[in-house]
Scaffold this motif. Structure first.
Motif, PDB file in Angstrom:
ATOM      1  N   ALA A 171       4.032  -3.981   7.904  1.00 42.98           N
ATOM      2  CA  ALA A 171       5.134  -3.932   6.938  1.00 42.98           C
ATOM      3  C   ALA A 171       4.797  -3.002   5.768  1.00 42.98           C
ATOM      4  O   ALA A 171       5.689  -2.548   5.059  1.00 42.98           O
ATOM      5  N   HIS A 172       3.508  -2.718   5.583  1.00 42.98           N
ATOM      6  CA  HIS A 172       3.052  -1.841   4.490  1.00 42.98           C
ATOM      7  C   HIS A 172       2.426  -0.562   5.041  1.00 42.98           C
ATOM      8  O   HIS A 172       1.514   0.001   4.433  1.00 42.98           O
ATOM      9  N   ARG A 173       2.911  -0.094   6.180  1.00 43.07           N
ATOM     10  CA  ARG A 173       2.244   1.011   6.885  1.00 43.07           C
ATOM     11  C   ARG A 173       2.212   2.321   6.108  1.00 43.07           C
ATOM     12  O   ARG A 173       1.469   3.229   6.466  1.00 43.07           O
ATOM     13  N   ASP A 174       3.030   2.447   5.060  1.00 48.36           N
ATOM     14  CA  ASP A 174       3.005   3.684   4.268  1.00 48.36           C
ATOM     15  C   ASP A 174       1.860   3.706   3.267  1.00 48.36           C
ATOM     16  O   ASP A 174       1.602   4.734   2.646  1.00 48.36           O
ATOM     17  N   GLU A 175       1.172   2.587   3.099  1.00 51.18           N
ATOM     18  CA  GLU A 175       0.042   2.532   2.167  1.00 51.18           C
ATOM     19  C   GLU A 175      -1.201   3.129   2.845  1.00 51.18           C
ATOM     20  O   GLU A 175      -1.519   2.773   3.975  1.00 51.18           O
TER      21      GLU A 175
END
Length: 164
Positions: A101-105
């Motif tokens: 869900a936070h793959r852009d981090e």
């Protein structure tokens, strides 16, 4: 690391009191020794260039206190995200969903518990059995070149309070 690659850090909470005044496991706080050992590990991690862009924690008190120490020692100035997917009885696939869900981090630090973390390390490395003794206050780094449906992580290192 390329786009959509990830440095993932798993930080097990430090030594906590045996029993909270409320009697609830979720309310157990870190001891002074637990805080001190965490600070040592995190100071060493900071020197090694650990700079999370996101910290996600179990909502349990000892994990949140651990996440707050990590935020301070690693110079993280954003909000600490609480997630029930990091409680002790969560599952590695649920935790992977949280990570995705936070793959852009580019760099995520998770503060949580056993038995979830040793099972999750094995899962992230593609094993079906736990092979890691995840001590209190230990920090593990696992790198991912892609964030797919199935985790394909590579273990980089593990830092324990004894080594720091």
């Amino acid at each position: 690391m390329g786009s959509n690659s990830l440095e993932l850090y798993l930080l097990r909470h430090g030594i906590a009191e045996d029993r909270a005044p409320s009697g609830r496991d979720a309310d157990r706080a870190l001891t002074d020794a637990g805080k001190h050992k965490l600070e040592k590990v995190l100071k060493r991690a900071h020197k090694a260039g650990v700079h999370p862009t996101l910290i996600v924690s179990s909502p349990y008190k000892r994990a949140m206190e651990t996440a707050e120490i990590a935020a301070r020692e690693l110079e993280y100035n954003s909000e600490i995200v609480r997630s029930d997917r990091l409680t002790p009885n969560s599952s590695p696939p649920d935790l992977w969903s949280e990570i995705r869900a936070h793959r852009d981090e580019p760099s995520i630090l998770l503060a949580g518990h056993e038995p979830l973390f040793s099972a999750t390390v094995a899962y992230l490395l593609g094993s079906t059995r736990a092979m890691v003794e995840f001590r209190k206050g230990a920090l593990v780094r696992i790198d991912f070149s892609t964030i797919g449906a199935e985790p394909r992580g590579v273990l980089q290192w593990m830092l324990t309070p004894k080594l720091s």
